[in-house]
Design an enzyme around this catalytic site. Sequence first.
Site, PDB file in Angstrom:
ATOM      1  N   TYR A 198      -3.245  -2.974   1.085  1.00  0.00           N
ATOM      2  CA  TYR A 198      -2.484  -1.568   1.194  1.00  0.00           C
ATOM      3  C   TYR A 198      -1.871  -1.295  -0.231  1.00  0.00           C
ATOM      4  O   TYR A 198      -1.667  -2.299  -1.203  1.00  0.00           O
ATOM      5  CB  TYR A 198      -1.461  -1.330   2.318  1.00  0.00           C
ATOM      6  CG  TYR A 198      -0.894   0.021   2.266  1.00  0.00           C
ATOM      7  CD1 TYR A 198      -1.683   1.183   2.573  1.00  0.00           C
ATOM      8  CD2 TYR A 198       0.593   0.270   1.987  1.00  0.00           C
ATOM      9  CE1 TYR A 198      -1.131   2.439   2.958  1.00  0.00           C
ATOM     10  CE2 TYR A 198       1.009   1.484   2.059  1.00  0.00           C
ATOM     11  CZ  TYR A 198       0.387   2.644   2.321  1.00  0.00           C
ATOM     12  OH  TYR A 198       0.497   3.938   2.528  1.00  0.00           O
ATOM     13  N   ASN A 200       0.903  -1.005  -1.665  1.00  0.00           N
ATOM     14  CA  ASN A 200       2.210  -1.472  -2.069  1.00  0.00           C
ATOM     15  C   ASN A 200       2.142  -2.981  -2.143  1.00  0.00           C
ATOM     16  O   ASN A 200       3.268  -3.605  -2.171  1.00  0.00           O
ATOM     17  CB  ASN A 200       3.355  -0.856  -1.476  1.00  0.00           C
ATOM     18  CG  ASN A 200       3.363  -1.188  -0.111  1.00  0.00           C
ATOM     19  OD1 ASN A 200       2.686  -1.768   0.624  1.00  0.00           O
ATOM     20  ND2 ASN A 200       4.402  -1.072   0.712  1.00  0.00           N
ATOM     21  N   LYS A 201       0.972  -3.633  -1.691  1.00  0.00           N
ATOM     22  CA  LYS A 201       1.164  -5.165  -1.674  1.00  0.00           C
ATOM     23  C   LYS A 201       0.726  -5.727  -3.093  1.00  0.00           C
ATOM     24  O   LYS A 201       0.109  -5.140  -4.092  1.00  0.00           O
ATOM     25  CB  LYS A 201      -0.289  -5.399  -0.750  1.00  0.00           C
ATOM     26  CG  LYS A 201      -0.082  -5.110   0.749  1.00  0.00           C
ATOM     27  CD  LYS A 201       1.158  -5.345   1.338  1.00  0.00           C
ATOM     28  CE  LYS A 201       1.320  -5.178   3.001  1.00  0.00           C
ATOM     29  NZ  LYS A 201       1.460  -3.635   3.402  1.00  0.00           N
ATOM     30  N   THR A 202       0.905  -6.972  -3.243  1.00  0.00           N
ATOM     31  CA  THR A 202       0.565  -7.738  -4.581  1.00  0.00           C
ATOM     32  C   THR A 202      -0.799  -7.502  -5.026  1.00  0.00           C
ATOM     33  O   THR A 202      -0.734  -7.180  -6.205  1.00  0.00           O
ATOM     34  CB  THR A 202       1.034  -9.205  -4.182  1.00  0.00           C
ATOM     35  OG1 THR A 202       2.306  -9.340  -3.692  1.00  0.00           O
ATOM     36  CG2 THR A 202       0.899  -9.933  -5.636  1.00  0.00           C
TER      37      THR A 202
END
Length: 416
Positions: A198, A200-202
């Site tokens: 998604y 906002n993931k790393t």
Amino acid sequence: MNVPFFRPDLNETEIAEVVDTLRSGWLTTGPKVKRFEEAFGEAVGAPHAIALNSCTAALHLAVEALGLGRGDAVLVPTMTFAASAEVVRYAGAIPILVDCDPVTLNMDLEDAGRKIAALKDGRLEAAPEGAEVVGIIPVHVGGHMMDMDAIAAFARRHGLWVVEDAAHALPAAWRPGPDHPWQRCGEGVADVTCFSFYANKTVTTGEGGMATTRDPGLGERMRMMSLHGLSHDAWGRFSKGGNWDYRILAPGFKYNLTDMAAALGIHQLARAEEMRLAREAIVFRYLKSFQDVEALELPPVPDDRIHSWHLFPVKLRLAKLTIDRNGFIAELKESGVGCSVHWRPLHLHPYYAETFGWRPEDLPAATAVWERLISLPLFPAMTDAELEYVVAVVKGICERHASPPGAGGPSDAGSG
């Protein structure tokens, strides 16, 4: 200044790869998805990796492949996002909610054991008589990995499969002691591990996910079910040398990842550790800046974990403040600082309370701690000025609303 809760970190190489995909004429699942799967499997030490359009899809395919059915029960942490439990409901099965450790926010295995015992004794009102626990879905909250040896031992003791919700845990690792090698998230004891890409993931593909497994049978089933239960995927059918024909082997789903998304993922994955280290550097500055702020309880930093730092959650010591968590958030927003809460526990959502009868007192640690939680901005491209502004705003709120010495304040029950 306005500081968002998150801002994606994309570079020109990734943008060029997406443009190349647009010009290639192959936009959906194709050669770049295959490249992404191969690179991802190698990165986490998993022989089978299936790229999907979300982590929710990965979790759903995992429990389907493991044979979850109506009337079964699965242990799910109450401190998690909707997906961990809703995939259990997709199968008509029962999520048995488990309390959290108030320090790490991860699943409390002692409470999981109590829930199994209560179910067997007919004392668990949230599950129908005769329901049997068949699996467990641990979640690594914020990227702080659980002790996977403990998960494995628990699963063996109770005869359970393990689906690891690693939506927050890339890249992450753990080890049982300093003399042991690091075990990457995805190469361990779980039957299936599920990752999220998604925004906002790393590592991001905008929307996307990955299921990894060491079991070729599970891998084959998840791959087939990810695209309508067809005998061949689109790339196999339409690529050079492929066969146009196919057979429907099962009523599957439409969960495949596109080449446009994989184009981002290929290069994001190559920078995963670089971006994790950037997050970690910001975390260490937060920790140093807030170490003397009595109103804040900071997240643990154990030396037996490589933490992905997807989140930086702080817990308010409400007895030290004259405002509650919601008031604190309102002042952050008024100052232009984005934030979130991870999470309202599942048992406090109307669906799980009304459908299964979960009450706040059934999961006391999560009930208490969630009212103190705030996740502060954390992203690799965060500037020094942005970080310093967040620190100044948070400290300012704590100072303005500090409880007078000796004054009583709201309870900090559940604090670690």
